[in-house]
Write an enzyme that holds these catalytic residues in place. Structure first.
Site, PDB file in Angstrom:
ATOM      1  N   ASN A   1       0.813  -1.219   0.000  1.00  0.00           N
ATOM      2  CA  ASN A   1       0.000   0.000   0.000  1.00  0.00           C
ATOM      3  C   ASN A   1       0.849   1.274   0.000  1.00  0.00           C
ATOM      4  O   ASN A   1       0.334   2.351   0.244  1.00  0.00           O
ATOM      5  CB  ASN A   1      -0.985   0.001   1.175  1.00  0.00           C
ATOM      6  CG  ASN A   1      -0.278  -0.022   2.516  1.00  0.00           C
ATOM      7  OD1 ASN A   1       0.936  -0.171   2.577  1.00  0.00           O
ATOM      8  ND2 ASN A   1      -1.025   0.126   3.590  1.00  0.00           N
ATOM      9  N   HIS A   2       2.137   1.153  -0.249  1.00  0.00           N
ATOM     10  CA  HIS A   2       2.984   2.345  -0.288  1.00  0.00           C
ATOM     11  C   HIS A   2       2.909   3.004  -1.670  1.00  0.00           C
ATOM     12  O   HIS A   2       2.777   2.331  -2.676  1.00  0.00           O
ATOM     13  CB  HIS A   2       4.428   1.971   0.058  1.00  0.00           C
ATOM     14  CG  HIS A   2       4.550   1.530   1.482  1.00  0.00           C
ATOM     15  ND1 HIS A   2       5.618   0.838   1.965  1.00  0.00           N
ATOM     16  CD2 HIS A   2       3.702   1.702   2.529  1.00  0.00           C
ATOM     17  CE1 HIS A   2       5.430   0.596   3.250  1.00  0.00           C
ATOM     18  NE2 HIS A   2       4.277   1.104   3.618  1.00  0.00           N
TER      19      HIS A   2
ATOM     20  N   GLU B   1       2.076   9.906  -4.730  1.00  0.00           N
ATOM     21  CA  GLU B   1       0.970  10.427  -5.528  1.00  0.00           C
ATOM     22  C   GLU B   1       1.131  11.912  -5.803  1.00  0.00           C
ATOM     23  O   GLU B   1       1.573  12.669  -4.931  1.00  0.00           O
ATOM     24  CB  GLU B   1      -0.372  10.220  -4.801  1.00  0.00           C
ATOM     25  CG  GLU B   1      -1.005   8.871  -5.102  1.00  0.00           C
ATOM     26  CD  GLU B   1      -2.437   8.727  -4.583  1.00  0.00           C
ATOM     27  OE1 GLU B   1      -2.989   7.644  -4.776  1.00  0.00           O
ATOM     28  OE2 GLU B   1      -2.994   9.685  -4.003  1.00  0.00           O
TER      29      GLU B   1
ATOM     30  N   HIS C   1       2.795   6.875  11.291  1.00  0.00           N
ATOM     31  CA  HIS C   1       1.625   6.266  11.940  1.00  0.00           C
ATOM     32  C   HIS C   1       1.868   4.874  12.519  1.00  0.00           C
ATOM     33  O   HIS C   1       0.921   4.197  12.917  1.00  0.00           O
ATOM     34  CB  HIS C   1       0.392   6.318  11.033  1.00  0.00           C
ATOM     35  CG  HIS C   1       0.620   5.870   9.619  1.00  0.00           C
ATOM     36  ND1 HIS C   1       0.258   6.622   8.528  1.00  0.00           N
ATOM     37  CD2 HIS C   1       1.162   4.749   9.127  1.00  0.00           C
ATOM     38  CE1 HIS C   1       0.570   5.972   7.418  1.00  0.00           C
ATOM     39  NE2 HIS C   1       1.116   4.831   7.753  1.00  0.00           N
TER      40      HIS C   1
ATOM     41  N   HIS D   1      -5.570   6.917  10.215  1.00  0.00           N
ATOM     42  CA  HIS D   1      -4.405   7.057   9.326  1.00  0.00           C
ATOM     43  C   HIS D   1      -4.732   6.792   7.869  1.00  0.00           C
ATOM     44  O   HIS D   1      -3.949   7.095   6.993  1.00  0.00           O
ATOM     45  CB  HIS D   1      -3.264   6.163   9.789  1.00  0.00           C
ATOM     46  CG  HIS D   1      -3.324   4.745   9.292  1.00  0.00           C
ATOM     47  ND1 HIS D   1      -4.424   3.944   9.455  1.00  0.00           N
ATOM     48  CD2 HIS D   1      -2.412   3.993   8.634  1.00  0.00           C
ATOM     49  CE1 HIS D   1      -4.177   2.764   8.923  1.00  0.00           C
ATOM     50  NE2 HIS D   1      -2.988   2.765   8.413  1.00  0.00           N
TER      51      HIS D   1
END
Lengths: 476, 139
Positions: A202-203, A206, A324, A399
């Site tokens: 999920n890294h 953007e 987080h 988060h």
């Protein structure tokens, strides 16, 4: 899950009364729809955390909580060393100091649209992402130790960042108390060629446009307005953090018995803060925080270089960099008295309200930017810390969106090609070495991030400032 | 053999891997194939052998250690592994991993395993005498 299992305190506060080995209650902040949609495991895990020695006030879960490891993802818990409190490798997780940074570009969406495809290609070529990618930097033993104690300050000294960023990074870019000698050779080996890499799953990096402003005054203080373009990077401490997590999890599982800690779930692996293992973990974990801070600074530097090529007259300014997955020593008021606590946030963001002394002058009167990553299709949010979060959950907020479907289920439901094409039709360019990876991270696999941040706001954890929509997404 | 003797099972954020076998060693080998399949569905050629060992106080911890050892070798060698030969004696393991360097274009790796967890961890002999070994892997 069944809401009848909770005491409903108000519209967004759900309380699990202490029972069995629970030392304190567990509290989940969510609206009715979000909590109904949560897995029963969140209930179980939030309650399990409440059994740990020295826990203060309550075990908390944020509106994006989902089934994690030992702790729920979206879990917050604080421990007092003077009351036998623990530090938990499971409570921080494998991706130590995973976090988000957002950089302001000074550009408008129309500026970026004119170069969108070539900017996307350039970012994808130059940002090492995914398995098999390596950074341009190889660290020798001296550099490794300097990085582990220096964090973003080290990166800047190496010419891989800008000094003005530091006041906008938690801990001013350098986590104190890091001890590189507590980090194993294996963990260091795993990091030697990983600096400046994005990672996988999920890294992402953007390029986003400001789509909606909820609080113009705070947006102005943060330095953006409607249609502005920002760059957001989500990643962590890479292989080093993963290895430290792995090693200390095992060591703490084995050491728990000798410390007379009863683990209801082995993944809750922890050690007394005032113990040799606990102190060694803190030294290593803080070194991993520095690794993450350095890594995000370097990735920001690469992004700056690429943007300078396309827009020579602009420079990227850091809005904020926040982690987080951490355990931090913080002063919090408990029953009106300030106490020094070890606050674990596992998939939860620190969210300091206005006036907090750690905030730079430009942000102090408004509060800390709280950066919430969404999924590729749905966009992200910038929130601001609220004073009320202090008493709610030790100044913490959500988060991200949180997954609604497993990778397994996502893969059955979507094809990566289709996701890329559909998003392209909506003006979002996805670049990833793996279409299967894209399918596993399909926007539909995530909860509605809008509902999550709205619940966080109603619960008084943080307030919405802006919604960001993705224009380009580089995924590992 | 010839039948797929491993599976992925769902976890809300990550992925579960589970192997089955007539012996505990076989179940560990199959679970390792499930770990590789979490990363790539492409063929991984057994070009280079790597020897590894682990030792822990019990079989379940040994299983997590085994997967974490593979994850470590994948990361530092930048390799994927497609064939595993495992020997388990008491709570000690010795194994050979066969694999090749990651080829991003061919393997298109979907994710990067960060570590094997104690979540949904189970290593057990079933009533029919066969073994299963599984846990959730953080990716």
């Amino acid at each position: 899950m069944d809401t009848d299992r909770f005491t409903r305190v108000d519209a967004t506060t759900w309380r699990i009364e202490p029972r069995g080995a629970m030392r304190v209650p567990a509290i989940i902040y969510a609206d009715e729809e979000l909590i109904s949609g949560m897995d029963d495991k969140v209930y179980e895990q939030a309650a399990n955390v409440a059994t740990l020695p020295g826990i203060v006030q309550a075990s908390y879960a944020m509106p994006d909580a989902h089934w994690g490891y030992g702790f729920p993802i979206g879990g917050v818990a604080a421990f007092d060393p003077d009351q036998g409190g623990v530090v938990s490798a499971g409570g921080v997780g494998f991706d130590i100091s995973c976090g988000v940074r957002t950089m302001l570009t000074g550009l408008k969406i129309t500026d970026v649209l004119s170069v969108q495809p070539s900017l996307a290609d350039s970012l994808f070529r130059q940002i090492p992402a995914g398995v098999g990618s390596k950074g341009a930097i190889t660290l020798d033993a001296v550099d490794m130790d300097a990085m582990l104690t220096g964090g973003a300050v080290w990166a800047i000294e190496r010419g891989l960042g800008e000094a003005r960023d530091l006041e906008r990074i938690e801990e001013s870019g350098r986590m104190g108390g890091a001890q590189s000698e507590c980090v194993s050779e294996r963990a260091k080996e795993r990091q030697r060629r990983e600096m400046g890499t994005l990672g996988s799953s999920n890294h992402y990096l953007e390029v986003q446009g400001v789509a909606e402003i909820y609080d113009a005054k705070v947006a102005d203080a943060f330095g953006f307005s409607n249609d502005d373009v920002v760059v957001t990077i989500h990643c962590g401490s890479r292989g080093l953090g993963h290895q430290i997590g792995t090693e200390f999890l095992k060591e703490m599982v084995l050491a728990a018995k000798s410390s007379c800690i009863e683990l209801v779930d082995r993944e809750l692996a922890c050690a007394p803060i005032n113990s040799e293992v606990g102190q060694r973990y803190l030294g290593a974990m803080r070194a991993a925080i520095n690794c993450a801070l350095a890594n995000r600074e370097i990735l920001g530097h690469i992004a700056r270089r690429i943007f300078r090529h396309f827009f020579p007259e602009r420079s990227l300014r850091l809005l904020f960099d926040v982690s987080h997955n951490t355990c931090k020593v913080e002063l919090h008021a408990v029953d009106g008295k300030p106490r020094q606590l070890f606050v674990h946030r596992k998939g939860a963001t620190r969210a300091f309200g206005p006036g907090h002394e750690s905030l730079p002058a430009a942000l102090r009167s408004v509060g800390q930017p709280v950066l919430i990553g969404g999924s590729m299709g749905t966009g992200s949010y910038v929130l601001v810390g609220e004073a009320s979060a202090e008493s709610k959950a030790f100044a913490s907020a959500c988060h991200g969106a949180g997954r609604a479907l497993s990778r397994h289920a996502a893969l059955r439901q979507w094809s990566g090609r289709k996701v890329v094409d559909e998003l392209a039709g909506r003006g979002i360019l996805i670049k990833s070495p793996s279409l299967r990876g894209v399918a596993e991270e399909a926007p539909g696999a995530y909860k509605d991030v809008g509902a999550v941040v709205a619940a966080a706001e109603r619960a008084g954890l943080a307030r919405r400032v802006a919604r960001l929509r993705p224009l380009i997404c580089i995924k590992g | 053999m010839g039948v797929m003797r491993w599976e992925h099972f769902p976890h809300e954020a990550d992925i579960g891997v589970r192997g089955f076998g007539n012996t505990v060693a076989e179940a560990f080998e199959q679970a390792a194939l499930a770990l590789t399949a979490a990363v790539t569905h492409a063929e991984v050629r057994p070009l280079e052998p790597i020897e590894v060992s682990c030792a822990t106080p019990d079989l379940e911890l040994l299983f997590v250690d085994w997967l974490n050892t593979i994850i470590y070798e994948m990361a530092v060698r930048n390799m994927l592994f497609g064939r595993f030969v495992v020997a388990v004696e008491e709570n000690r393991l010795h194994a050979t991993l066969w694999g090749e360097p990651v080829d991003v274009a061919r393997h298109t790796p979907a994710c990067e395993p960060k570590g094997a967890t104690y979540t949904a961890l189970r290593v057990a002999q079933e009533a029919d005498g066969s073994w299963s070994a599984g846990c959730v892997v953080d990716v």
